[in-house]
Design a protein around this motif. Structure first.
Motif, PDB file in Angstrom:
ATOM      1  N   LEU A 179       0.832  -1.200   0.000  1.00  0.00           N
ATOM      2  CA  LEU A 179       0.000   0.000   0.000  1.00  0.00           C
ATOM      3  C   LEU A 179       0.868   1.252   0.000  1.00  0.00           C
ATOM      4  CD1 LEU A 179      -2.744   1.417   0.200  1.00  0.00           C
ATOM      5  CD2 LEU A 179      -2.595   1.141   2.688  1.00  0.00           C
ATOM      6  N   PHE A 180       1.889   1.258   0.814  1.00  0.00           N
ATOM      7  CA  PHE A 180       2.815   2.388   0.873  1.00  0.00           C
ATOM      8  C   PHE A 180       3.450   2.640  -0.492  1.00  0.00           C
ATOM      9  CE2 PHE A 180       7.467   3.288   1.738  1.00  0.00           C
ATOM     10  CZ  PHE A 180       7.329   4.657   1.707  1.00  0.00           C
ATOM     11  N   LEU A 181       3.940   1.606  -1.131  1.00  0.00           N
ATOM     12  CA  LEU A 181       4.574   1.770  -2.445  1.00  0.00           C
ATOM     13  C   LEU A 181       3.593   2.306  -3.488  1.00  0.00           C
ATOM     14  CD1 LEU A 181       6.830  -1.399  -2.788  1.00  0.00           C
ATOM     15  CD2 LEU A 181       7.513   0.939  -2.232  1.00  0.00           C
ATOM     16  N   ARG A 182       2.379   1.790  -3.485  1.00  0.00           N
ATOM     17  CA  ARG A 182       1.394   2.221  -4.468  1.00  0.00           C
ATOM     18  C   ARG A 182       0.939   3.656  -4.247  1.00  0.00           C
ATOM     19  NH1 ARG A 182      -3.268  -0.358  -3.761  1.00  0.00           N
ATOM     20  NH2 ARG A 182      -2.580  -1.649  -2.050  1.00  0.00           N
ATOM     21  N   THR A 183       0.707   4.032  -3.012  1.00  0.00           N
ATOM     22  CA  THR A 183       0.107   5.336  -2.742  1.00  0.00           C
ATOM     23  C   THR A 183       1.110   6.460  -2.561  1.00  0.00           C
ATOM     24  OG1 THR A 183      -0.039   4.868  -0.389  1.00  0.00           O
ATOM     25  CG2 THR A 183      -1.966   4.335  -1.734  1.00  0.00           C
ATOM     26  N   SER A 184       2.351   6.130  -2.289  1.00  0.00           N
ATOM     27  CA  SER A 184       3.339   7.194  -2.067  1.00  0.00           C
ATOM     28  C   SER A 184       3.566   8.027  -3.329  1.00  0.00           C
ATOM     29  CB  SER A 184       4.657   6.616  -1.564  1.00  0.00           C
ATOM     30  OG  SER A 184       5.233   5.774  -2.533  1.00  0.00           O
ATOM     31  N   LYS A 206       7.284  13.043   4.690  1.00  0.00           N
ATOM     32  CA  LYS A 206       7.964  12.702   5.944  1.00  0.00           C
ATOM     33  C   LYS A 206       8.140  11.203   6.070  1.00  0.00           C
ATOM     34  CE  LYS A 206       9.318  13.389  10.269  1.00  0.00           C
ATOM     35  NZ  LYS A 206      10.646  13.754  10.609  1.00  0.00           N
ATOM     36  N   ASP A 207       7.130  10.440   5.668  1.00  0.00           N
ATOM     37  CA  ASP A 207       7.220   8.982   5.729  1.00  0.00           C
ATOM     38  C   ASP A 207       8.300   8.462   4.776  1.00  0.00           C
ATOM     39  OD1 ASP A 207       5.134   8.869   7.588  1.00  0.00           O
ATOM     40  OD2 ASP A 207       3.631   8.744   6.017  1.00  0.00           O
ATOM     41  N   ILE A 208       8.328   9.003   3.585  1.00  0.00           N
ATOM     42  CA  ILE A 208       9.335   8.577   2.609  1.00  0.00           C
ATOM     43  C   ILE A 208      10.737   8.970   3.093  1.00  0.00           C
ATOM     44  CG2 ILE A 208      10.180   8.970   0.255  1.00  0.00           C
ATOM     45  CD1 ILE A 208       7.173   9.241  -0.536  1.00  0.00           C
ATOM     46  N   GLU A 209      10.849  10.161   3.654  1.00  0.00           N
ATOM     47  CA  GLU A 209      12.140  10.592   4.203  1.00  0.00           C
ATOM     48  C   GLU A 209      12.597   9.640   5.310  1.00  0.00           C
ATOM     49  OE1 GLU A 209      13.752  14.239   6.967  1.00  0.00           O
ATOM     50  OE2 GLU A 209      12.202  14.690   5.487  1.00  0.00           O
ATOM     51  N   TYR A 252      -0.818   3.794   7.125  1.00  0.00           N
ATOM     52  CA  TYR A 252      -1.811   4.538   7.910  1.00  0.00           C
ATOM     53  C   TYR A 252      -2.040   5.925   7.312  1.00  0.00           C
ATOM     54  CZ  TYR A 252      -3.277   7.509  11.866  1.00  0.00           C
ATOM     55  OH  TYR A 252      -3.884   8.429  12.667  1.00  0.00           O
ATOM     56  N   ASP A 253      -0.950   6.637   7.026  1.00  0.00           N
ATOM     57  CA  ASP A 253      -1.076   7.970   6.440  1.00  0.00           C
ATOM     58  C   ASP A 253      -1.738   7.921   5.070  1.00  0.00           C
ATOM     59  OD1 ASP A 253      -0.040   9.302   8.624  1.00  0.00           O
ATOM     60  OD2 ASP A 253       1.991   9.450   7.803  1.00  0.00           O
ATOM     61  N   SER A 254      -1.438   6.897   4.292  1.00  0.00           N
ATOM     62  CA  SER A 254      -2.060   6.751   2.972  1.00  0.00           C
ATOM     63  C   SER A 254      -3.576   6.654   3.096  1.00  0.00           C
ATOM     64  CB  SER A 254      -1.539   5.496   2.265  1.00  0.00           C
ATOM     65  OG  SER A 254      -0.176   5.620   1.979  1.00  0.00           O
ATOM     66  N   ILE A 255      -4.035   5.800   3.991  1.00  0.00           N
ATOM     67  CA  ILE A 255      -5.474   5.625   4.180  1.00  0.00           C
ATOM     68  C   ILE A 255      -6.090   6.892   4.760  1.00  0.00           C
ATOM     69  CG2 ILE A 255      -7.234   4.377   5.499  1.00  0.00           C
ATOM     70  CD1 ILE A 255      -5.431   1.874   5.182  1.00  0.00           C
ATOM     71  N   LYS A 256      -5.428   7.452   5.752  1.00  0.00           N
ATOM     72  CA  LYS A 256      -5.949   8.650   6.424  1.00  0.00           C
ATOM     73  C   LYS A 256      -6.123   9.804   5.431  1.00  0.00           C
ATOM     74  CE  LYS A 256      -4.773  11.858  10.080  1.00  0.00           C
ATOM     75  NZ  LYS A 256      -3.815  12.237  11.096  1.00  0.00           N
ATOM     76  N   ILE A 257      -5.147  10.021   4.578  1.00  0.00           N
ATOM     77  CA  ILE A 257      -5.218  11.105   3.598  1.00  0.00           C
ATOM     78  C   ILE A 257      -6.245  10.801   2.512  1.00  0.00           C
ATOM     79  CG2 ILE A 257      -3.928  12.286   1.777  1.00  0.00           C
ATOM     80  CD1 ILE A 257      -1.413  11.943   3.600  1.00  0.00           C
ATOM     81  N   TYR A 258      -6.189   9.594   1.973  1.00  0.00           N
ATOM     82  CA  TYR A 258      -7.078   9.238   0.867  1.00  0.00           C
ATOM     83  C   TYR A 258      -8.545   9.296   1.279  1.00  0.00           C
ATOM     84  CZ  TYR A 258      -9.027   6.756  -3.100  1.00  0.00           C
ATOM     85  OH  TYR A 258      -9.771   6.409  -4.204  1.00  0.00           O
TER      86      TYR A 258
END
Length: 141
Positions: free
Chosen positions: A10-15, A22-25, A107-113
């Protein structure tokens, strides 16, 4: 796929689409520190920088806060601060931050989306801490 793998996917797809800077950093720093920990390249990085990084990752993560409350155990010795660990023990702590970063990214991906409010975000953090696989169907990930 296990829960961590699904979070990583999920992280890879949504980033690519969400502002997860910040998460990627954090993920890139973690990779750099782990890959170079026992090489000469890490000597250019202060040990304090790694300790600060671990603390930053933990304090910026609502899932870690829930997880630490759910899974508190009595350990076999006194708790020690990061600066009291030897180099190998600090490396083990650093390696252990990978799931924290990955969960936070998902978590951030879902929260933002899904534009979650504070209560929904808190509930989501609890579900991540419990490795609730239904997250991925409930939020159509």
């Amino acid at each position: 796929m296990n829960f961590l793998d699904m979070c990583y996917d999920l992280f890879l797809r949504t980033s690519k689409y969400h502002d997860l800077g910040k998460d990627i950093e954090n993920w890139n720093k973690w990779n750099f520190y782990v890959v170079n920990y026992f090489t000469g390249q890490l000597y250019f990085t202060k040990r304090k920088d790694i300790e600060d990084f671990i603390v930053d990752v933990r304090t910026d993560n609502p899932i870690y806060a829930v997880f630490s409350q759910l899974y508190k155990t009595i350990n076999n010795g006194p708790l020690r601060k990061l600066n009291q660990l030897n180099d190998y023990e600090l490396y083990i702590e650093l390696r252990g931050e990978a799931p924290n970063i990955i969960y936070k990214c998902a978590y951030d991906s879902i929260k933002i989306y899904h534009n979650l409010d504070e209560q929904q975000s808190n509930d989501l953090a609890k579900r991540f801490a419990l490795n609730d696989m239904t997250i991925f169907t409930d939020y159509k990930c």
